[in-house]
Design a protein around this motif. Structure first.
Motif, PDB file in Angstrom:
ATOM      1  N   VAL A  31      20.004  -6.360   5.139  1.00 36.54           N
ATOM      2  CA  VAL A  31      18.775  -5.790   4.579  1.00 36.54           C
ATOM      3  C   VAL A  31      18.837  -4.269   4.699  1.00 36.54           C
ATOM      4  O   VAL A  31      18.865  -3.717   5.804  1.00 36.54           O
ATOM      5  N   ARG A  32      18.844  -3.615   3.555  1.00 35.80           N
ATOM      6  CA  ARG A  32      18.861  -2.147   3.486  1.00 35.80           C
ATOM      7  C   ARG A  32      17.683  -1.659   2.643  1.00 35.80           C
ATOM      8  O   ARG A  32      17.816  -0.733   1.845  1.00 35.80           O
ATOM      9  N   ASP A  33      16.519  -2.275   2.821  1.00 38.62           N
ATOM     10  CA  ASP A  33      15.381  -1.938   1.961  1.00 38.62           C
ATOM     11  C   ASP A  33      14.601  -0.709   2.426  1.00 38.62           C
ATOM     12  O   ASP A  33      13.687  -0.256   1.754  1.00 38.62           O
ATOM     13  N   GLU A  34      14.953  -0.165   3.593  1.00 43.12           N
ATOM     14  CA  GLU A  34      14.349   1.055   4.137  1.00 43.12           C
ATOM     15  C   GLU A  34      12.851   0.896   4.406  1.00 43.12           C
ATOM     16  O   GLU A  34      12.120   1.884   4.500  1.00 43.12           O
ATOM     17  N   ALA A  35      12.382  -0.327   4.544  1.00 41.92           N
ATOM     18  CA  ALA A  35      10.965  -0.568   4.843  1.00 41.92           C
ATOM     19  C   ALA A  35      10.637  -0.084   6.250  1.00 41.92           C
ATOM     20  O   ALA A  35      11.440  -0.242   7.166  1.00 41.92           O
ATOM     21  N   PRO A  36       9.464   0.506   6.458  1.00 43.16           N
ATOM     22  CA  PRO A  36       9.112   0.987   7.790  1.00 43.16           C
ATOM     23  C   PRO A  36       8.844  -0.118   8.795  1.00 43.16           C
ATOM     24  O   PRO A  36       9.030   0.072   9.988  1.00 43.16           O
ATOM     25  N   LEU A  37       8.430  -1.292   8.313  1.00 46.00           N
ATOM     26  CA  LEU A  37       8.078  -2.364   9.240  1.00 46.00           C
ATOM     27  C   LEU A  37       8.279  -3.705   8.545  1.00 46.00           C
ATOM     28  O   LEU A  37       7.856  -3.896   7.405  1.00 46.00           O
ATOM     29  N   THR A  38       8.925  -4.639   9.253  1.00 44.29           N
ATOM     30  CA  THR A  38       9.152  -5.981   8.718  1.00 44.29           C
ATOM     31  C   THR A  38       8.883  -7.006   9.805  1.00 44.29           C
ATOM     32  O   THR A  38       9.223  -6.789  10.976  1.00 44.29           O
ATOM     33  N   VAL A  39       8.265  -8.109   9.413  1.00 41.67           N
ATOM     34  CA  VAL A  39       8.016  -9.223  10.329  1.00 41.67           C
ATOM     35  C   VAL A  39       8.880 -10.393   9.886  1.00 41.67           C
ATOM     36  O   VAL A  39       8.872 -10.769   8.703  1.00 41.67           O
ATOM     37  N   VAL A  40       9.647 -10.954  10.817  1.00 41.04           N
ATOM     38  CA  VAL A  40      10.482 -12.125  10.541  1.00 41.04           C
ATOM     39  C   VAL A  40      10.064 -13.231  11.500  1.00 41.04           C
ATOM     40  O   VAL A  40      10.061 -13.029  12.723  1.00 41.04           O
TER      41      VAL A  40
END
Length: 314
Positions: A31-40
């Motif tokens: 994952v290289r989406d550059e999102a500031p925050l992700t919940v998995v």
């Protein structure tokens, strides 16, 4: 509004990217989406998650991981499995050698994977942008924070897993709010763990005196606060409040209030139709000029330049 609630007024999900993945080994996604925050969240089975700037962690059923971007991370059945898909900003997908993947195998609404009966089911919720208020909390997070199932009892993971597959009126808003609830519940659980290094102002909320003062500032930032007025609200002398607040929070009350007001202003200015004058009144500044001057001292740009600039991230 306290600073934890303020997190949701920063990166609050608005049409967040949500996906349910059903997977059969071997599988691996970079994952290289550059999102500031992700919940998995893992609904069933297990997965490995490996951020570029953190140790690899194994996730089991019921575990929730919070990934602080914008750095890349790998999610796979095994850390040694080579990536099969690379996810770029805007959720654009390619093969590792750069060939576009225009479609993924669809298994239903917001669901994809490499087989309908895969033993692993993951939920992924990605916040595409982050506001100044949210950064006060998320900046205190490590690159990867894992909340294991055995440390908390939450119905949110199975509920989100069910709702994510529905296609009903208003479903996007329902999913956004469920993602917010899962995020904030996981954050509170994480910061309550021993050694989690919660920021000083977060820990200070538990103090009977300073916590009362913080809640007063957050609830009514526009009030013309003084240390004396805040001390009266907290039921303690001015000198004692100033000393105790500074010791626990790490800065004096009025300095903290200034930072909070300007963080709120930075987010409010991006709301549709917002004006500097209206925002100034909401956060406790007497005029648009006063807010503009303070804003430029803090962020180095005028409010107008801030609105025109890309949304704060990471």
């Amino acid at each position: 509004m306290d600073a934890v609630a303020g997190l949701l007024d920063g990166p609050r999900a608005r049409g967040a990217f949500l996906l349910r993945s059903i997977l059969t080994p071997p599988w691996s996604m970079l994952v290289r989406d550059e999102a500031p925050l992700t919940v998995v969240a893992v609904v069933r089975g297990d997965a490995w998650i490996a951020p570029e700037q953190a140790e690899t962690a194994r996730l089991g059923a019921g575990d929730v991981a919070i990934v602080r971007g914008p750095g890349p991370y790998l999610v796979a059945d095994d850390p040694a499995t080579p990536p099969q898909v690379v996810i770029h900003p805007g959720q654009r997908c390619t093969t590792p050698d750069g060939r576009e993947l225009f479609t993924m195998t669809g298994l239903g609404v917001r669901t994809w994977g490499n087989g309908p009966d895969g033993p692993t089911m993951l939920l992924t919720g990605t916040y595409a942008a982050q506001g100044a208020v949210g950064r006060r909390l998320s900046d205190a997070l490590p690159p990867l924070a894992v909340v294991p199932r055995d440390s908390w009892d939450t119905p949110l993971v199975p509920l989100l897993a069910t709702e994510i597959g529905k296609d009903e009126p208003g479903q996007a808003a329902v999913l956004d709010r469920l993602l917010d609830l899962l995020l904030i519940a996981a954050l509170r659980e994480w910061f309550a763990r021993p050694g989690a290094a919660a920021p000083a102002w977060y820990r200070a909320h538990a103090d009977p005196v300073v916590g009362r003062a913080l809640r007063a500032l957050h609830h009514d930032p526009a009030r013309p606060w003084t240390v004396a007025a805040l001390a009266a609200e907290a039921g303690i002398s001015r000198a004692v409040l100033a000393r105790r607040f500074t010791a626990l929070v790490g800065e004096p009350p009025m300095s903290y209030l200034t930072g909070w007001r300007l963080a709120l202003a930075a987010d409010l200015l991006r709301e549709p139709g917002a004006t500097v004058g209206a925002v100034a009144r909401l956060v406790g500044y007497g005029s648009s000029f006063a807010l503009s001057a303070a804003f430029k001292r803090r962020y180095g740009v005028s409010p107008r330049r801030h609105v025109d600039a890309p949304t704060m991230a990471g």
